[in-house]
Write a protein that holds these residues in place. Sequence first.
Motif, mmCIF file in Angstrom:
data_model
loop_
_atom_site.group_PDB
_atom_site.id
_atom_site.type_symbol
_atom_site.label_atom_id
_atom_site.label_comp_id
_atom_site.label_asym_id
_atom_site.label_seq_id
_atom_site.Cartn_x
_atom_site.Cartn_y
_atom_site.Cartn_z
ATOM 1 N N LEU A 181 28.808 54.632 39.160
ATOM 2 C CA LEU A 181 28.881 54.535 40.615
ATOM 3 C C LEU A 181 29.194 55.896 41.234
ATOM 4 N N ALA A 182 30.067 56.659 40.592
ATOM 5 C CA ALA A 182 30.382 57.999 41.096
ATOM 6 C C ALA A 182 29.149 58.898 41.062
ATOM 7 N N MET A 183 28.325 58.753 40.021
ATOM 8 C CA MET A 183 27.103 59.552 39.926
ATOM 9 C C MET A 183 26.102 59.166 41.005
ATOM 10 N N VAL A 184 26.036 57.876 41.332
ATOM 11 C CA VAL A 184 25.160 57.442 42.423
ATOM 12 C C VAL A 184 25.615 58.080 43.734
ATOM 13 N N TRP A 185 26.932 58.058 43.967
ATOM 14 C CA TRP A 185 27.475 58.674 45.188
ATOM 15 C C TRP A 185 27.201 60.179 45.199
ATOM 16 N N ALA A 186 27.391 60.831 44.065
ATOM 17 C CA ALA A 186 27.132 62.265 43.980
ATOM 18 C C ALA A 186 25.660 62.566 44.229
ATOM 19 N N HIS A 187 24.792 61.703 43.715
ATOM 20 C CA HIS A 187 23.352 61.879 43.911
ATOM 21 C C HIS A 187 23.003 61.798 45.397
ATOM 22 N N GLU A 188 23.660 60.895 46.116
ATOM 23 C CA GLU A 188 23.364 60.703 47.537
ATOM 24 C C GLU A 188 23.972 61.793 48.412
ATOM 25 N N THR A 189 25.121 62.315 48.022
ATOM 26 C CA THR A 189 25.845 63.254 48.883
ATOM 27 C C THR A 189 25.727 64.707 48.443
ATOM 28 N N GLY A 190 25.174 64.933 47.250
ATOM 29 C CA GLY A 190 25.121 66.291 46.721
ATOM 30 C C GLY A 190 26.452 66.758 46.164
ATOM 31 N N ALA A 191 27.339 65.815 45.855
ATOM 32 C CA ALA A 191 28.673 66.171 45.369
ATOM 33 C C ALA A 191 28.618 66.786 43.976
ATOM 34 N N ARG A 192 29.530 67.697 43.741
ATOM 35 C CA ARG A 192 29.734 68.204 42.390
ATOM 36 C C ARG A 192 30.624 67.220 41.635
ATOM 37 N N ILE A 193 30.537 67.264 40.305
ATOM 38 C CA ILE A 193 31.337 66.378 39.465
ATOM 39 C C ILE A 193 32.151 67.234 38.505
#
Length: 223
Positions: A57-69
């Motif tokens: 789920l965090a990766m989906v959010w990162a994919h949508e927002t351009g967030a770094r992990i």
Amino acid sequence: MSEQLTFSLPAKEALGREDYFVSGANALAVAAVENWLNWPLNKLVLVGPTGSGKTHLAMVWAHETGARIARADALDDPVALAQGPLVIEDLHLIAGDRTAETQAFHMHNLMQEAGQPMLVTSARAPARIEFALPDLRSRMEGTSIATLEALDDALLMALVMKMFSDRQIALKPDLLNYILPRLPRSFDAVRGFVETMDARALAEKRPIGKGLARDVLAEIARE
């Protein structure tokens, strides 16, 4: 032939929101993550047991927002990380490590100063983590929480189908019905099962069918 032959095709994991299945086990958490523009103080802690799908789920959010992990124990360049949305994974693993906790505390403050959204994943709620640093504890306990439950039947089925689909493999209903009641209920177990099925099918030139599934499930049970 009733069983599916396999071909060497690359696995491409679908990470768009439309590819993330929602069930009773994750509906509230998904809704909370999707509402990220309205997170109190621009931050959220995503809590769930191992295998519940926090990272997915965090990766989906990162994919949508351009967030770094970044892992909670690897926040080595906080200034650079604070330039945009950020996912911090596995907060619970730094409990008692004062150096890592201090880095996480500074990371939190930089994100707040920058007004950037921050999603933190953890296997335990902040109130149940034995932090060495009181300042980090207070910041994390003051963060809104979304909770993922263990996989239910609907989510387990969707996950198995999706991970095989990511590898261009379509499961027949009888094979799916054979696999589901025998597979451990965790994202990691499903991912490992699918990867092993695919790898062994290619290496042994066997079709994706009940025979191979039986062997792989037996191997998982012995681990």
